[in-house]
Structure formats: C-alpha cells, structure tokens
Scaffold this active site. Structure first.
Site, PDB file in Angstrom:
ATOM      1  N   GLU A  35     -18.576   5.959  -0.887  1.00 40.76           N
ATOM      2  CA  GLU A  35     -19.702   5.130  -0.466  1.00 40.76           C
ATOM      3  C   GLU A  35     -19.537   3.677  -0.932  1.00 40.76           C
ATOM      4  O   GLU A  35     -19.868   2.741  -0.214  1.00 40.76           O
ATOM      5  CB  GLU A  35     -21.019   5.696  -1.025  1.00 40.76           C
ATOM      6  CG  GLU A  35     -21.478   7.005  -0.385  1.00 40.76           C
ATOM      7  CD  GLU A  35     -20.829   8.249  -1.007  1.00 40.76           C
ATOM      8  OE1 GLU A  35     -19.841   8.120  -1.769  1.00 40.76           O
ATOM      9  OE2 GLU A  35     -21.314   9.357  -0.719  1.00 40.76           O
ATOM     10  N   HIS A  55       5.185 -10.119   1.460  1.00 40.88           N
ATOM     11  CA  HIS A  55       3.817  -9.987   0.955  1.00 40.88           C
ATOM     12  C   HIS A  55       2.931 -11.117   1.446  1.00 40.88           C
ATOM     13  O   HIS A  55       1.733 -11.107   1.230  1.00 40.88           O
ATOM     14  CB  HIS A  55       3.830  -9.971  -0.571  1.00 40.88           C
ATOM     15  CG  HIS A  55       4.774  -8.953  -1.138  1.00 40.88           C
ATOM     16  ND1 HIS A  55       6.116  -9.204  -1.283  1.00 40.88           N
ATOM     17  CD2 HIS A  55       4.592  -7.683  -1.545  1.00 40.88           C
ATOM     18  CE1 HIS A  55       6.704  -8.138  -1.771  1.00 40.88           C
ATOM     19  NE2 HIS A  55       5.804  -7.187  -1.933  1.00 40.88           N
ATOM     20  N   SER A  74      10.381  -0.144   7.814  1.00 40.57           N
ATOM     21  CA  SER A  74       9.227  -0.124   8.705  1.00 40.57           C
ATOM     22  C   SER A  74       9.103  -1.446   9.446  1.00 40.57           C
ATOM     23  O   SER A  74       9.489  -2.505   8.948  1.00 40.57           O
ATOM     24  CB  SER A  74       7.953   0.145   7.911  1.00 40.57           C
ATOM     25  OG  SER A  74       7.798  -0.816   6.896  1.00 40.57           O
ATOM     26  N   GLU A 103       8.097   2.356 -11.930  1.00 43.74           N
ATOM     27  CA  GLU A 103       6.749   2.579 -12.446  1.00 43.74           C
ATOM     28  C   GLU A 103       6.604   3.925 -13.150  1.00 43.74           C
ATOM     29  O   GLU A 103       5.618   4.160 -13.817  1.00 43.74           O
ATOM     30  CB  GLU A 103       5.700   2.377 -11.360  1.00 43.74           C
ATOM     31  CG  GLU A 103       5.738   3.412 -10.270  1.00 43.74           C
ATOM     32  CD  GLU A 103       4.773   3.062  -9.135  1.00 43.74           C
ATOM     33  OE1 GLU A 103       4.901   1.954  -8.588  1.00 43.74           O
ATOM     34  OE2 GLU A 103       3.929   3.893  -8.812  1.00 43.74           O
ATOM     35  N   CYS A 119      11.059  -1.889  -4.638  1.00 43.01           N
ATOM     36  CA  CYS A 119      10.182  -3.023  -4.321  1.00 43.01           C
ATOM     37  C   CYS A 119       9.769  -3.802  -5.558  1.00 43.01           C
ATOM     38  O   CYS A 119       8.587  -4.010  -5.760  1.00 43.01           O
ATOM     39  CB  CYS A 119       8.880  -2.592  -3.691  1.00 43.01           C
ATOM     40  SG  CYS A 119       8.834  -1.067  -2.886  1.00 43.01           S
TER      41      CYS A 119
HETATM   42  N1  GLN Z   1      11.296   2.185   3.986  1.00 50.50           N
HETATM   43  C1  GLN Z   1       9.997   1.813   3.552  1.00 50.50           C
HETATM   44  C2  GLN Z   1       9.416   0.748   4.474  1.00 50.50           C
HETATM   45  O1  GLN Z   1      10.110  -0.061   4.949  1.00 50.50           O
HETATM   46  C3  GLN Z   1       9.991   1.284   2.153  1.00 50.50           C
HETATM   47  C4  GLN Z   1       8.609   0.913   1.700  1.00 50.50           C
HETATM   48  C5  GLN Z   1       8.497   0.594   0.238  1.00 50.50           C
HETATM   49  O2  GLN Z   1       9.491   0.383  -0.415  1.00 50.50           O
HETATM   50  N2  GLN Z   1       7.309   0.564  -0.297  1.00 50.50           N
HETATM   51  O3  GLN Z   1       8.248   0.706   4.716  1.00 50.50           O
HETATM   52 ZN    ZN Z   2       9.639  -1.939  -0.959  1.00 47.01          ZN
END
Ligand code: GLN
Ligand code: ZN
Length: 785
Positions: A26, A724, A463, A635, A673
């Site tokens: 919510e 980003h 992607s 992480e 990343c």
């Molecule tokens: N292969 C994924 C993409 O291109 C990798 C994404 C990521 O590292 N968070 O979306």
């Molecule tokens: Zn990445």
C-alpha cells in the site's frame, strides 16, 4: 532493575522493526501516486498512519510486547536520520526549521519532476536531471539500499525532524507503549561520506551527539522508558578509534538522558573481536544476532554483567524459513533459568524489514513448502510462542510447538527438498571439472583464429530496451489474454529487429536482447527444479521499489534446456556470433532466499552444475560464445574481511564449474556491474573467463588502478558508456576512456562495450549511444593499423 525472581509470567518479546510497505504494498502505491501528483501530502500521510496503526495492533494481538516505533519510513531510515540531524546538503536549498516532505523526497530521488532512473535490475540508482538524489548504496550485506549521508568538514547538526517523537506519540494515542528505534550515531557516521576527502566523519561525533540527546530527552518526556539504538557497525571490522567513538557516544547519551534505558542492537553477524567493546558500553541491553552467529552466545553469557538485558535474536530476520521452536527452546530454557526471565528478551535476528509481510496471502504456493515458511507476521507469532513457552512453560503453547516440530521434521525428510541424484552429482565434482582443458593463451589463439574479429571488438551486455510494449505483452501473456503463440511471435519480431539493427550499425558480437526475460534471476529460477516463487512476497529494495526474491528450497537441477531455443533463433538470423546469455550461480544464489539446511556453498554448487548443463547444450547447439553474468558476486562478500577468502574460493569454483566444461574454441564471457573490485581482482582473474565486461565509465576508468600492480591475464571490456544515465555519450568521451584503458591494458586484451545491459534505457538513447561506440572503435582502430 527489578528483582530477579527466576520465573515470571511474561517475558519480553520484541520485533526490532517490521516491513513498511504493507501487506499489499500500500505504501509503494501511495508514494508513487503522490510523486505522480495524483494525490496530496495529506492522503499520503493518512495512508502511512493507517499502515502503522495496523502494524502496531497486529503485533500486539500476536503477543509481541516490545513493539517498535520509528521503524516506519517514507523512504529509508538512514535518510530519516540525516533529516533528523539536519545533515542536508546545500543543493537542496533547505533554510532550517522542520524539513518539508518536498526536501525529503528531493534528497531521496532528485527533483520531483524528473523520473527515477533505474540501473541494473537489482542495483539501481536514484537519478534525476535538475537536482540530484543523494547517493545510494547497499545496507550491509542486504539487498536494501540506503541513502548515503553527505557531510562536510564544517558540518553543523541541528534537530530538524521530530519524527521519532511524533511516531511515539501517535502509537501512545492508540494505546501502545512502544520502544522507539534510532539508527545509532556511530553507525550513522560510519555510513556517511564527504566530498572533502580529508574528513573523517567520526570526527563530527561530538557535534552530533547533542542532537541525539535532545531527541532522546523528548522521547523520555513523552513517556518512553526504553530506546533501541541500532549499531550494526559492531559486526564489522572496527579499529580502536571506532570503538572509542562508541564509548564516547553511549557514555554521553546515557549520562544526558539517564531516565531512558538503552537497548543496543547489533545484527548481520557476530560481535567477534568487538565483543569486549560492546560489553563495556554503559547500556542496559544488548541485542545479538544468534542466527548468523549462534556461537557468540556462550562468550557473551560468560562475560556480560548480570544486569545487562540480553535480547536474543533467534528467529531469522533475513530469511523465510519457519523455525524449529522446540529445538530453540532446548537451547534457550537453561539461559532463561540462569539469567532470569526479566533479563532476557526474545527477538528476530534483525529487523524484519528484510522478509515479506504475510504468508497467508500466498494461495498458490505448494502447501508443503508453505508449511515450512514464515514471513514477518508468522515470525511474530513464533516469537510470541517462544516467549510464552519460556515464561509459562511449554504446555501453555503445546499445539503451536508440536506444529512447529512437525513442520521441521517433514521438511527434513521431504522428497520435495532432497534429491539423492543431485547430492551425489555435487559430491562427485572433480578438480578437473572446474578447469578449462588448456591455459588462456592457448585457448585465446584458437579462439582468435576461429572468430577473426577486428581489433577492439565491440559488443553489448545482453539486454536491449524493455519497452512499454514488451512489458504490456508479457503482462498480457501472464494474464492469459495473449496466447503462447502470439507472445512468441511478438518476441521473435523484437529479437529479429534487434539482431538486424546490431548488424546494421556494425557491432561485432551480437546479443539476442533478452526480451523473453522478466528478470535475470527469476527467468532461470522458474525453469530450475528446487526454486519456488511467491505472489506477494515483496521486500523493499529502495524507496518504493520492492523485489520478490525466488525461494531456493530444494536440491537444484535443470529439467530441460532453458535458453537454447532463443539463442538458436537469434543465431539463425545472422552470420555474426550471437552470445549465449546466462546468469551465473553466485548471482542466482545471492538474489534468492536460500535454504538454511545446507551451506550456501553447497546450494551454489548445485546451481553451478545446472548452469554447466545449459552451457553444454548451448555449445552443442553451436554457440561459440557464452556469457555467464555474475552481477552479484561482489555483493555476496562477507562483512568481515577474514571471511572473504573462503567465500571467494567457493564462489569462483562454482563459476568455474559451470564454465569449464567447454572446448578450447568456445569463448566464455562474464559480466559484473561494478567497478570496485581492486580488492578482489585476484579472484576475478581466477575465474578465468576468456572475456569479462565490467562497469568503469562512471568512475572514469578508476578501476584500472588495480591493473597497475596486477596484470589482468585475459580479455576485458571496461564499459565506456554509462547506461545508468539517459545521456548519450559522445564519440570523443568514449575514445578518451579507451585511451585511459590502453594505458593499463594491452590492445589485444581490449573489448569495447557499455557498462551493463540496456534494458532500462530507451531506444532513442541506446541507438545514438551505440552508434557512437562503434564510431569510437573505428577511430581507435584507424590509429593503430
Ligand atoms: N545480461 C544482463 C543484461 O544485459 C546483465 C544484467 C546485469 O548485469 N545486471 O541485462
Ligand atoms: Zn551489469
């Protein structure tokens, strides 16, 4: 202190903190409506107040008697603390006085009109044109992100929000005497940053403490008797100055506000070498994480003074498993008998912010699995049952205990969890399985003649934009309004168009675009045995964003190929190589709720073998390049440095298990990343991927510092395009980054690619950016040939 009769009829049961979003998210929807200008502040605050009231009432009705307040937040408790102490950078234009909601949200997400810009699926940045948001980073080793406080060397602190007092009062008006929660001053400063690199935030402690004291005094004046001060920094590697700061802080606060009792909460690990420091603080209670670090209890019991109240964090606040309550009682009963019921509290290991709200909402989950799970509401009931058994004897709650024991026994024996074949296979892994058959230099020669790529080959991370249309089609398919066949046709069109476009602009190594994937972990989890998914199992990731982690409950195997068909389709459209695209075992593990009946390393190895099978099938189908993303490898690093190497050993081994079963000529890629891996660069090298792509553009190739002393042996694509940001980088910006990269890396090692996948971007941004990237590659090639 009350007299220590060795048994009383009540025992304190605390929750430390609870999920904020509400059972149906919510708060998320109320926030997003408010940000979109569809509702006003009044309606937002009303929703929030309703959620808090329901939450307090629920805890009370379930038998929790130490109920927190100020665990609620509109965005983040660290941001709340910055605002409380007036640590508000000048750019937000705050002129003193109470901080407005507009300023608060500007700090959280940039100026309100600008869109929040998402980065990777699980690692996203608040980002805006106009006024930037504060920096965001992960809260310890959770997937919760906090807003990093930004301090200056002439920082002044001033009480600027009475939220803790207001929420205390609000609860009191509803009949709840709560224990307010504050983020402790030392952890707050240790999480802070300054643009002024010479500033040690801890040097500001003496200026900060009076503000804390005045909040605490007001809480006491309202009638609070206890306060919970969270100092999770106590589970980190600390130095003497940090420990001295804790002494100073709690010496000061307990002297300034003698009427309050302090429960110092530590969590996410054991106190370890900070134990003496913690026990020497002049506080009234100490909370211990006994899920992550059960063994610390003996030490604490031996060394803690008699009237220190111990809060025993025995119910897992980080995971979704139901506890075995009778087994816990076997452990706890002698302690309560020894210390006295009024000297002990029962609690989750940490705030339950990190688990979903209520299992009752899950109608579709397998009933056996459901009986082994416990979300926040169920955990409250478990805590209350423990409290009742410890105060009034096991018989008073015998049905609940019997049910708990039966569930634990059923889970232990269930064929849904245990698969002998999987266990045998994992046990039979040989060292040869995690080693490519010949060293990189030799493989690289074979691969170079196989692919015949130009110098500085160009590629992307996987992607392409997940447009509104893609999301709509996926939603319709999930609802059943778009047929399998139509959905597939749609995805094929998207994929074909993307392949064609990559060819047109002259990229060298192509990707299929990942249009069929909802999320890089969920997509695989849904196809692997041993994983389950919830409908409402959301946990807060940052702000209004929530994730629904898969539940890894059983032995993992791959019933059938997961990605081969899509790869085949994409490769059939082009003569250029298309990378097979997989998520690696460590990332799948780190972004899931993981079983607690086997070590993480064992669960990870099972996933690694399943991915190994997929790699083999891709290779057999003709894939010559296979990328295995390990976005979350870093992480998963333990909070304590001394535990890093054992984690990295098994994490790297798992990556190698899935990547080493291929022929020399098959090129293994990986992607990460983040750019801060100077401190784990050896482990990255040890993964022995033929090509790695990493984030570097935002840090202007800072990462490459690691390569001053460490010569990265294999091929590497330091990202030259910051995905980003919606900004389109110019050709010269990318050639400049490449110039920097070439100072540290050999030309024949270098690939050219963006920082991460492009799914969060728009085609209008991606198209010119990648065209510029190809142009940058051509320019560099022209200068070397
Ligand atoms: N292969 C994924 C993409 O291109 C990798 C994404 C990521 O590292 N968070 O979306
Ligand atoms: Zn990445």
């Amino acid at each position: 202190m009350s007299t220590s009769t060795k048994s009383t009829s009540t025992l304190s049961v605390a929750t430390l903190g609870t999920p904020r979003m509400g059972p149906r998210r919510e708060l998320k929807f109320a926030l997003e409506r408010y940000w979109a200008g569809q509702t006003d502040a009044e309606s937002l605050t009303a929703t929030a107040a309703k959620l808090r009231a329901a939450n307090w009432a629920q805890q009370k009705s379930l038998g929790v008697n130490v109920i927190p307040s100020n665990d609620f937040s509109f965005y983040d408790q660290v941001l709340d603390t910055s605002v409380m102490v007036g640590a508000i950078p000048d750019i937000y234009g705050w002129k003193g006085g109470q901080v407005s909601l507009a300023t608060y949200f500007a700090m959280a997400r940039g100026s309100q009109t600008a869109a929040v810009d998402l980065a990777c699926a699980h690692d996203a940045d608040g980002h805006a044109e106009g006024m930037p948001a504060q920096e965001m980073t992960k809260w310890f080793d959770t997937n919760y992100h906090f807003m990093v406080p930004e301090l200056t060397s002439n920082q002044q602190f001033v009480l600027s929000s009475l939220k803790p007092v207001e929420e205390y009062r609000e609860a009191k008006a509803l009949g709840h005497r709560t224990r307010p929660v504050l983020l402790g001053p030392v952890t707050f400063l240790k999480l802070s940053k300054s643009k002024d690199l010479s500033l040690d935030p801890l040097s500001l402690l003496d200026r900060l403490l009076p503000v804390y004291a005045s909040v605490l005094q007001q809480l006491a004046a309202e009638g609070a008797d206890w306060v919970q001060c969270d100092e999770p920094c106590l589970v980190l590697d600390l130095n003497d100055a940090d420990r001295a700061a804790l002494q100073r802080a709690y010496g000061f606060l307990t002297a300034e506000v003698p009427q309050l009792k302090f429960m110092l909460a530590t969590y996410f690990g054991g106190l370890g070498d900070n134990l003496e420091a913690a026990l020497s603080l002049p506080v009234d209670g100490l909370h211990l994480d006994l899920v992550r670090a059960p063994n610390q209890l003996d030490d604490v019991l031996a060394k803690a003074h008699d009237d220190l109240v111990l809060s025993l964090g025995v119910i897992d606040g980080r995971n979704i498993w139901r506890a075995d309550l009778p087994a816990l009682l076997d452990w706890l009963e002698p302690i309560v008998a020894e210390r006295g019921a009024d000297q002990v509290q029962i609690a989750p290991s940490c705030s339950m912010l990190h688990v979903p709200v209520d299992l009752h909402q899950e109608a579709a989950i397998d009933p056996d699995l459901k009986s082994w799970l416990s979300f926040s509401v169920q955990k409250m009931a478990e805590l209350a049952t423990l409290g009742a058994a410890l105060a009034g004897g096991r018989r008073s709650v015998q049905d609940a205990l019997a049910a708990s024991a039966a569930a634990a026994a059923a889970r232990k024996a269930s064929p849904k969890v245990h698969d002998a074949k999987v266990v045998e296979r994992a046990a039979a892994v040989t060292p040869a399985m995690s080693k490519r058959s010949c060293p990189f230099e030799q493989r690289a020669r074979t691969q170079r003649s196989e692919f015949n790529l130009p110098a500085f080959p160009t590629t992307t991370i996987g992607s392409f934009p997940q447009t509104q249309e893609v999301r709509v089609a996926r939603g319709a398919h999930a609802k059943g309004t778009l047929s399998d066949a139509d959905y597939k046709t749609f995805l094929r069109e998207e994929t074909s168009r993307t392949i064609r476009w990559q060819e047109e602009i002259g990229l060298d190594v192509l990707v299929h675009g990942e249009f069929e994937r909802n999320d890089m972990v969920q997509y695989f989890g849904e196809q692997l045995a041993g994983f389950a998914f919830t409908e409402h199992g959301w946990v807060q990731s940052y702000g209004s964003r929530c994730v629904r982690p898969p539940i890894l409950f059983g032995d993992v195997f791959r019933p059938s190929p997961m990605t081969v068909e899509w790869w085949q389709f994409a490769q059939s459209l082009t003569a250029k190589p298309v990378k097979g695209m997989l998520t690696g075992p460590v990332t799948i593990l780190n972004w899931s709720f993981v079983r607690n009946d086997i070590p993480r390393s064992a669960a990870c190895r099972q996933i690694a073998l399943a991915i190994r099978d997929e790699v083999a099938d891709l290779e057999a189908a003709g894939a010559k390049m296979i990328q295995i993303d390990e976005a979350a490898l870093r992480e998963g690093l333990p909070l304590r440095r001394s535990e890093w190497s054992s984690y990295l050993d098994w994490a790297v081994e798992c990556f190698r298990i899935c990547s080493s079963g291929v022929k020399d000529r098959t090129q293994i890629h990986t992607h990460m990343c983040y750019s801060e891996f100077n401190d784990i660069i050896d482990a990255i090298g040890a993964m022995d991927a033929d090509v790695i792509s990493i984030e570097t553009s935002r840090s202007k190739m800072e990462l490459l510092d690691a390569f001053k002393t460490y010569r990265y042996p294999n091929e590497i694509g330091p990202g030259v395009y910051d995905i980003h940001s919606p900004r389109v980088p110019k050709v010269e910006e990318m050639t400049e980054l490449l110039r920097l990269a070439r100072l540290r890396l050999a030309d024949d090692q270098l690939w050219i690619n963006p920082d991460c996948g492009l799914k969060t971007r728009k085609w209008q941004e991606v198209q010119p950016a990648l065209m510029n990237m190809v142009a940058a590659a051509n320019q560099i090639r022209a200068t070397v040939s």
